[in-house]
Design an enzyme around this catalytic site. Structure first.
Site, PDB file in Angstrom:
ATOM      1  N   ARG A  25       2.606  38.511  -2.893  1.00  0.00           N
ATOM      2  CA  ARG A  25       3.258  36.952  -2.908  1.00  0.00           C
ATOM      3  C   ARG A  25       4.203  36.843  -1.741  1.00  0.00           C
ATOM      4  O   ARG A  25       4.506  35.629  -1.589  1.00  0.00           O
ATOM      5  CB  ARG A  25       3.923  36.689  -4.116  1.00  0.00           C
ATOM      6  CG  ARG A  25       2.990  36.502  -5.216  1.00  0.00           C
ATOM      7  CD  ARG A  25       3.824  36.248  -6.755  1.00  0.00           C
ATOM      8  NE  ARG A  25       4.181  37.388  -7.341  1.00  0.00           N
ATOM      9  CZ  ARG A  25       4.858  37.537  -8.272  1.00  0.00           C
ATOM     10  NH1 ARG A  25       5.750  36.618  -8.609  1.00  0.00           N
ATOM     11  NH2 ARG A  25       5.430  38.808  -8.930  1.00  0.00           N
ATOM     12  N   LYS A  32       6.444  44.170   2.423  1.00  0.00           N
ATOM     13  CA  LYS A  32       7.745  43.563   1.697  1.00  0.00           C
ATOM     14  C   LYS A  32       9.091  44.424   1.846  1.00  0.00           C
ATOM     15  O   LYS A  32      10.035  44.009   2.023  1.00  0.00           O
ATOM     16  CB  LYS A  32       7.319  43.387  -0.052  1.00  0.00           C
ATOM     17  CG  LYS A  32       8.438  42.939  -0.598  1.00  0.00           C
ATOM     18  CD  LYS A  32       8.058  42.537  -2.237  1.00  0.00           C
ATOM     19  CE  LYS A  32       7.635  43.627  -2.924  1.00  0.00           C
ATOM     20  NZ  LYS A  32       7.318  43.465  -4.491  1.00  0.00           N
ATOM     21  N   LYS A 363      25.096  38.181  31.830  1.00  0.00           N
ATOM     22  CA  LYS A 363      24.277  39.431  31.570  1.00  0.00           C
ATOM     23  C   LYS A 363      24.819  40.386  32.346  1.00  0.00           C
ATOM     24  O   LYS A 363      24.975  40.361  33.793  1.00  0.00           O
ATOM     25  CB  LYS A 363      22.843  38.947  31.935  1.00  0.00           C
ATOM     26  CG  LYS A 363      21.978  39.905  31.373  1.00  0.00           C
ATOM     27  CD  LYS A 363      20.576  40.172  32.407  1.00  0.00           C
ATOM     28  CE  LYS A 363      20.973  40.987  33.589  1.00  0.00           C
ATOM     29  NZ  LYS A 363      19.997  41.193  34.718  1.00  0.00           N
ATOM     30  N   ASN A 389      39.109  34.668  39.741  1.00  0.00           N
ATOM     31  CA  ASN A 389      38.888  33.312  39.273  1.00  0.00           C
ATOM     32  C   ASN A 389      37.830  32.713  39.787  1.00  0.00           C
ATOM     33  O   ASN A 389      37.582  32.821  41.162  1.00  0.00           O
ATOM     34  CB  ASN A 389      40.239  32.334  39.769  1.00  0.00           C
ATOM     35  CG  ASN A 389      40.053  31.100  38.868  1.00  0.00           C
ATOM     36  OD1 ASN A 389      39.145  30.474  38.898  1.00  0.00           O
ATOM     37  ND2 ASN A 389      41.037  30.862  38.176  1.00  0.00           N
TER      38      ASN A 389
END
Ligand code: UD1
Ligand code: CA
Length: 508
Positions: A25, A32, A363, A389
């Site tokens: 199911r 499952k 990244k 900065n």
């Protein structure tokens, strides 16, 4: 009593986890048992509960999609044994297959299912204690449920003792009204189990060997059969379809959040907040709505996460704030601030008090303490030192179409807005890059790197090339204004001349 405690010290001989069924199911190419709730497979919860009672053996009975199940087990639980049930001839047959791996077993055998994830280790332990206290040959975990259909029913005699378990399909009208059900979780005496299994016959509606029939055998041979009822129905609920998967996931999540709230975490909206079982949270963490914390994520004291934030394998330091962010395999330092609308991809580390702001993607980026990347930046393969900065719209161009390369920005350096750093370039400590530069070479200590053409203004261009437009008329009007202003200024200068000579300030 002393005998009692001696027997309690003896470990459970084996836990058998039944996991050979088909899981039809679910309609899934994936077994499952490998479907997840709170970040872990259904099977892993069964293995964790089994492991927690420290049995001598754990045997998982596999069948359908067994390659998937076996390789998953090799990954998460190399300590378990595997028994292959080639054909699913019933729960009794499955346990037989498991016992075939364990010759001369004596003592307690616990049987559980691979698809009942909320069964707590405390419940298993309590079931074993009760089984031993009553010197039972078999103890079954039962529950009173509002809708018992599909389950095996517990038949009790007038003395209250359990007499049999009858499957729904084999039950008559009267038996089907019984609301006490068999959870399918048991403790057996190994020897009685073994001899009972040898006697089983598939004389039932499903033509299967029923494990439940062991009960009848045990009673017939004069043994004690006991039942232990749990009030926590969730612990006996199995997953048969995606709806149950979702229900149990939500319930486990609710329980995990309850636990964190009791330990001092504020959760504004538990219904929209999801935490994996593996996540670690400190007191005074605040989770705002729409937050999902996954994998090995940890959040230190006083940090605020969300709203609408997903962190996968992220370490968040004390007092940091992470707003509307997606981050994975990253470290966010104490007191740092991230978002809104930031994407931190693997290998991002942000130092204490640093900032990754709005519409910033990172990244493999090491961003130092107090460094700021506040607006509209891509920082891929970047080393940004303490206190540096990075202006709005700066791009770390890390890929030339063939190779990735790293660029570095030194301590307290400034990279002007809308600059491109074509990797690999090194901006030294204490240096500047002028706004709008495309930097293709290194910038030395204390230098200003400028890489753009000098500005030139073409006088009268609008009047010549755009005459008649609103722009041209605006230019004309502005020029007229300026002429009026200039002549007035000349008049004023004449009037002011004597005062200026006397060094009177004209600041106003
Ligand atoms: C079983 C019980 C029932 C109980 C219910 C609880 C029997 C005869 N019935 O019914 O009394 O109320 O569980 O959920 O035991 N499995 C195998 N090999 C097999 C058959 C089953 O490994 O040959 C495994 C399945 O993967 C599953 C578990 O055993 O994890 C239970 O099997 P299932 O077919 O769902 O049993 P039920 O008919 O629901
Ligand atoms: Ca079932």
């Amino acid at each position: 009593m002393s005998q009692q405690s001696e027997s309690d010290a003896r470990p459970v001989a084996a836990v058998v986890i039944l996991a050979a069924g088909e899981g039809k199911r679910m309609h899934s190419a994936r077994s499952k048992l490998l479907h997840e709730i709170a970040g872990h497979s259904l099977l892993s919860y069964a293995v964790t509960a089994a492991t927690s009672i420290q049995p001598e053996h754990i045997v998982v009975v596999v069948g359908h999609q067994r390659e998937q199940v076996e390789s998953h087990l090799a990954e998460i639980a190399p300590h378990v044994m595997i028994a292959v049930q080639e054909q699913q001839l019933g729960t009794g047959h499955a346990v037989q297959v498991a016992l075939n791996q364990l010759a001369d077993l004596t003592g307690d055998v616990v049987v559980t299912y691979g698809d009942v994830p909320l069964l707590a280790s405390e419940t298993l332990a309590a079931l074993v204690v009760d089984h031993r206290d009553r010197a039972a040959a078999m103890t079954v975990l039962t529950a009173q449920v509002p809708d018992p259909s599909g389950y095996g029913r517990i038949l009790r005699g007038s003395d209250g003792l359990v007499e049999a378990i009858v499957e729904h399909r084999d039950a008559d009208e009267a038996q089907r009204t019984i609301t006490e059900i068999n959870s399918g979780i048991y403790v057996f005496d190994a020897e009685i189990l073994r001899s009972a299994l040898a006697e089983l016959a598939p004389t039932n509606a499903q033509g299967e060997l029923y494990l439940t029939d062991v009960l009848t055998f045990a009673r017939r041979s004069g043994q004690t059969v006991s039942a232990w009822t749990t009030k926590d129905l969730w612990q006996t609920e199995g997953v048969n379809d995606r709806a149950q998967l979702s229900r149990l996931n939500a319930e486990l999540n609710r329980r995990l959040l309850q636990g964190w709230m009791r330990k001092g975490v504020t959760v504004i909206d538990p219904a929209s907040t999801w935490v994996h079982a593996s996540v670690d949270l400190a007191p005074d963490v605040t989770l705002l709505p729409g937050t999902s914390l996954e994998g090995a994520t940890s959040v230190a004291a006083g940090a605020t996460i969300g709203p609408d934030t997903t962190l996968v394998d992220v370490e968040v330091g004390e007092g940091a704030t992470v707003v509307r962010t997606h981050a994975s395999l990253s470290v966010i330092g104490a007191g740092a601030s991230v978002g809104p609308y930031a994407s931190l991809r693997p290998g991002t580390t942000l130092g204490a008090g640093g900032k990754i702001g709005t519409f910033v993607e990172t990244k493999n980026a090491q961003i130092g303490a107090g460094a700021k990347v506040p607006h509209l930046t891509y920082a891929g393969d970047a080393v940004i030192s303490d206190g540096a900065n990075i202006g709005a719209g700066v791009i770390f161009a890390n890929y030339d179409g063939l190779h990735k390369a790293t660029s570095t920005v030194g301590a307290h350096s400034f990279v002007g807005s809308n600059s491109v750093l074509a990797a690999p370039v090194h901006i030294a400590d204490g240096s500047y890059v002028a706004a709008g530069s495309t930097i293709t070479g290194d910038v030395g200590v204390g230098e200003l790197g400028v890489s753009r053409s000098r500005q030139r203004n073409v006088a009268g261009w609008v009047a010549r090339k755009r005459s008649g437009t609103k722009t041209a008329r605006a230019a004309e009007a502005a020029l007229d204004q300026r002429q009026v202003g200039e002549s007035e200024q000349q008049d004023q200068q004449v009037a002011d001349a004597p005062l200026q000579d006397q060094h009177v300030s004209r600041e106003a």
